[in-house]
Design an enzyme around this catalytic site. Structure first.
Site, PDB file in Angstrom:
ATOM      1  N   ILE A  12     -11.024  -7.415  -1.001  1.00 48.31           N
ATOM      2  CA  ILE A  12     -12.481  -7.400  -0.806  1.00 48.31           C
ATOM      3  C   ILE A  12     -13.144  -7.922  -2.090  1.00 48.31           C
ATOM      4  O   ILE A  12     -12.942  -7.368  -3.167  1.00 48.31           O
ATOM      5  CB  ILE A  12     -12.958  -5.954  -0.488  1.00 48.31           C
ATOM      6  CG1 ILE A  12     -12.331  -5.455   0.827  1.00 48.31           C
ATOM      7  CG2 ILE A  12     -14.477  -5.885  -0.405  1.00 48.31           C
ATOM      8  CD1 ILE A  12     -12.690  -6.265   2.059  1.00 48.31           C
ATOM      9  N   ASN A  56     -10.748   2.471   3.054  1.00 49.84           N
ATOM     10  CA  ASN A  56      -9.499   1.876   3.545  1.00 49.84           C
ATOM     11  C   ASN A  56      -8.519   2.997   3.864  1.00 49.84           C
ATOM     12  O   ASN A  56      -8.635   4.106   3.357  1.00 49.84           O
ATOM     13  CB  ASN A  56      -8.916   0.976   2.443  1.00 49.84           C
ATOM     14  CG  ASN A  56      -7.627   0.295   2.873  1.00 49.84           C
ATOM     15  OD1 ASN A  56      -7.523  -0.196   3.994  1.00 49.84           O
ATOM     16  ND2 ASN A  56      -6.629   0.279   2.004  1.00 49.84           N
ATOM     17  N   HIS A  62      -4.334   3.679   3.786  1.00 48.31           N
ATOM     18  CA  HIS A  62      -3.064   3.135   3.316  1.00 48.31           C
ATOM     19  C   HIS A  62      -1.936   4.001   3.879  1.00 48.31           C
ATOM     20  O   HIS A  62      -2.025   5.226   3.834  1.00 48.31           O
ATOM     21  CB  HIS A  62      -3.029   3.130   1.785  1.00 48.31           C
ATOM     22  CG  HIS A  62      -1.812   2.453   1.245  1.00 48.31           C
ATOM     23  ND1 HIS A  62      -1.676   1.084   1.200  1.00 48.31           N
ATOM     24  CD2 HIS A  62      -0.642   2.964   0.780  1.00 48.31           C
ATOM     25  CE1 HIS A  62      -0.490   0.773   0.716  1.00 48.31           C
ATOM     26  NE2 HIS A  62       0.168   1.898   0.448  1.00 48.31           N
ATOM     27  N   ASP A  73      -5.729  -0.909  -3.389  1.00 41.42           N
ATOM     28  CA  ASP A  73      -5.235   0.461  -3.178  1.00 41.42           C
ATOM     29  C   ASP A  73      -5.524   1.400  -4.348  1.00 41.42           C
ATOM     30  O   ASP A  73      -4.704   2.254  -4.692  1.00 41.42           O
ATOM     31  CB  ASP A  73      -3.718   0.442  -2.906  1.00 41.42           C
ATOM     32  CG  ASP A  73      -3.378  -0.370  -1.672  1.00 41.42           C
ATOM     33  OD1 ASP A  73      -4.189  -0.385  -0.721  1.00 41.42           O
ATOM     34  OD2 ASP A  73      -2.303  -0.993  -1.652  1.00 41.42           O
ATOM     35  N   GLU A  80      -2.418   8.489  11.096  1.00 43.87           N
ATOM     36  CA  GLU A  80      -3.598   7.642  10.848  1.00 43.87           C
ATOM     37  C   GLU A  80      -4.582   7.757  12.006  1.00 43.87           C
ATOM     38  O   GLU A  80      -5.781   7.921  11.803  1.00 43.87           O
ATOM     39  CB  GLU A  80      -3.177   6.185  10.672  1.00 43.87           C
ATOM     40  CG  GLU A  80      -2.405   5.937   9.393  1.00 43.87           C
ATOM     41  CD  GLU A  80      -2.139   4.462   9.137  1.00 43.87           C
ATOM     42  OE1 GLU A  80      -1.990   4.111   7.975  1.00 43.87           O
ATOM     43  OE2 GLU A  80      -2.075   3.668  10.103  1.00 43.87           O
TER      44      GLU A  80
HETATM   45  C1  GRF Z   1      -1.987   0.749   9.210  1.00 44.33           C
HETATM   46  O1  GRF Z   1      -0.728   1.277   8.994  1.00 44.33           O
HETATM   47  C2  GRF Z   1      -2.845   0.917   7.975  1.00 44.33           C
HETATM   48  O2  GRF Z   1      -2.465   1.987   7.177  1.00 44.33           O
HETATM   49  C3  GRF Z   1      -2.615  -0.327   7.212  1.00 44.33           C
HETATM   50  O3  GRF Z   1      -2.414  -1.319   8.172  1.00 44.33           O
HETATM   51  C4  GRF Z   1      -1.951  -0.746   9.391  1.00 44.33           C
HETATM   52  C5  GRF Z   1      -2.868  -1.240  10.464  1.00 44.33           C
HETATM   53  O4  GRF Z   1      -2.365  -1.007  11.733  1.00 44.33           O
HETATM   54  N1  GRF Z   1      -3.668  -0.538   6.264  1.00 44.33           N
HETATM   55  P1  GRF Z   1      -3.294  -1.262  12.987  1.00 44.33           P
HETATM   56  O5  GRF Z   1      -3.715  -2.734  12.912  1.00 44.33           O
HETATM   57  O6  GRF Z   1      -4.453  -0.354  12.883  1.00 44.33           O
HETATM   58  O7  GRF Z   1      -2.446  -1.014  14.179  1.00 44.33           O
END
Ligand code: GRF
Length: 202
Positions: free
Chosen positions: A101, A115, A117, A158, A187
């Site tokens: 970015i 973000n 990670h 990060d 996530e």
């Molecule tokens: C995720 O694992 C996230 O942590 C990383 O990229 C991946 C994206 O996966 N930054 P998606 O495109 O949301 O399926």
């Protein structure tokens, strides 16, 4: 008389979120589903640097406007800011966005870009650490845990202030693929919750 509009918020009153991604867009889709009918948060735009990224199909499927901003265009401050301004964006969520970015965007959205990670930063982060590379490095290291990190975005990959982490215990039988699956599940569970906790002033 019952005021049927009492609890409704106009589009402009909501926090209008842009989702940036370069890949599949599974996180973006979870976020779109969570906030589609939310009273104060609106997924207003999907941005990708890749014309053929899955995230653009997810946007189309859910009727969310989208824009392609190439790597070169992202360096064009006027153009990029205009796209975001046209959609009245006031918060940016990176979900698998692979480009750095630029500073002008960080300055235009102070503490308003986050973000996710797929590991426990500061470990297994930095330039080139994305996707399976992260999980392969975790496996190679013999770490007994991994997890997810949600953080503010600053000018270093990060690196910004951590907002949230969640740990996942690993066993020697876990493979990079099984680690990836467990991480993605966390996530999907936590990214929408953290976004709501940051943005919903209800
Ligand atoms: C995720 O694992 C996230 O942590 C990383 O990229 C991946 C994206 O996966 N930054 P998606 O495109 O949301 O399926």
């Amino acid at each position: 008389m019952k005021d049927m509009f009492k609890n409704s918020t106009s589009k402009e009153d909501k926090v209008q979120v842009a989702l940036f991604g370069s890949g599949t867009g599974s996180n973006a889709e979870t976020i779109i589903k969570t906030f589609k009918d939310h009273p104060t948060i609106l997924p207003a735009l999907v941005v990708s640097n890749k014309v053929d990224a899955g995230i653009l199909n997810k946007a189309a499927f859910h009727n969310i406007p989208s824009a392609v901003i190439s790597k070169e265009e992202l360096q064009d401050q006027e153009k990029t800011i205009k796209v975001l301004a046209d959609h009245k964006i006031n918060f940016i969520v990176l979900a698998g966005f692979l480009l750095k970015i630029p500073s002008y965007l960080i300055n235009a959205f102070p503490n308003k870009i986050i973000n996710i990670h797929p590991a426990l930063l500061p470990d297994f982060g930095g330039k080139g650490m994305y996707g399976m590379r992260v999980h392969e490095a975790v496996k190679r290291s013999g770490a007994s845990k991994t997890g997810i990190t949600i953080h503010y975005v600053d000018e270093v990959y990060d690196h910004g202030k951590v907002i949230f982490q969640r740990q996942i215990k690993l066993t020697p039988s876990d493979s990079p693929e099984s680690i990836a699956q467990m991480v993605l599940k966390e996530e999907h569970e936590w990214y929408p919750k953290i976004i709501e906790s940051l943005l919903h002033k209800g």
